[in-house]
Design a protein around this motif. Sequence first.
Motif, PDB file in Angstrom:
ATOM      1  N   ASP A  16       1.124  26.336  74.589  1.00 32.89           N
ATOM      2  CA  ASP A  16      -0.203  25.772  74.850  1.00 32.89           C
ATOM      3  C   ASP A  16      -1.146  26.774  75.505  1.00 32.89           C
ATOM      4  O   ASP A  16      -2.365  26.621  75.442  1.00 32.89           O
ATOM      5  CB  ASP A  16      -0.095  24.524  75.730  1.00 32.89           C
ATOM      6  CG  ASP A  16       0.437  23.318  74.967  1.00 32.89           C
ATOM      7  OD1 ASP A  16       0.339  23.321  73.719  1.00 32.89           O
ATOM      8  OD2 ASP A  16       0.953  22.385  75.604  1.00 32.89           O
TER       9      ASP A  16
ATOM     10  N   GLY B  44      -3.659  25.488  71.362  1.00 37.21           N
ATOM     11  CA  GLY B  44      -2.694  24.522  71.873  1.00 37.21           C
ATOM     12  C   GLY B  44      -3.281  23.431  72.724  1.00 37.21           C
ATOM     13  O   GLY B  44      -2.644  22.393  72.932  1.00 37.21           O
ATOM     14  N   LYS B  45      -4.495  23.624  73.218  1.00 38.15           N
ATOM     15  CA  LYS B  45      -5.066  22.632  74.136  1.00 38.15           C
ATOM     16  C   LYS B  45      -5.557  21.377  73.433  1.00 38.15           C
ATOM     17  O   LYS B  45      -5.829  20.374  74.085  1.00 38.15           O
ATOM     18  CB  LYS B  45      -6.207  23.263  74.929  1.00 38.15           C
ATOM     19  CG  LYS B  45      -7.518  23.400  74.168  1.00 38.15           C
ATOM     20  CD  LYS B  45      -8.623  23.913  75.082  1.00 38.15           C
ATOM     21  CE  LYS B  45      -9.976  23.916  74.377  1.00 38.15           C
ATOM     22  NZ  LYS B  45     -11.058  24.365  75.270  1.00 38.15           N
TER      23      LYS B  45
END
Length: 228
Positions: free
Chosen positions: A138, A185-186
């Motif tokens: 992430d 990834g966020k």
Amino acid sequence: MKLVLIILLIGCTPFAQAQYEVLEAKKVRNHSGEKVKKGDFLSKEDKIDIAAKGGLTLDVESAMHMKLAPGAYVVGVESARHNVWYDTHLALTKVLKQKGMIMCRFTYKTLAVPGSDRHYEIDRIELDQKGLVRINNDTTSLTISWVNPNYRYKGGYHLVIRDFYNQGFIDIIETDEETLTFYPGKYGHKHMYYNIIADDCRASLRYKIEVNTPSARINSATTFLDAN
């Protein structure tokens, strides 16, 4: 009269409002093992399992139906996520409309392939990074850079990120540079694609991102664009 009042009060409780109608169901069971069928109602607290090659469509709060791919879910958690994503999609659509870019078109020069009906647009924005990018954390960043064939261009650019399957907008990042760093990834989406669009509507091709983290969900059966 009292009985009618009680019925009306029950019909107005939050529990009743949290019931979601099952519009389509294939290979879906609740955690008691009972089959979930079209026409049933599920509450936010219900836990369901969708087997391989199955799917579930629910009528939830947002203007678009929620469709779930195979997996294990808590209905309320997924409906909340769906509604947030749809609200984000609407907000970003509004941004592009205000900029006159929602139906953005640019007339490209084309190169025909001899002996074929195929052609290539030869003056698109060219990204240095090509092909599928895989993100395994992430906190992993992705830096992209590009070249505009119009060397006189002095305007801005937009990185447009969308869900690969449903095409709903996930994020739009503006920059005046020809390079940008972001964190795929966020967003919580497993499969996305992105491209660069200039203020004059000249754009790059689209490129895919696959996020292989626990927080990334497969939304292959979710669509923000199909009207109810």
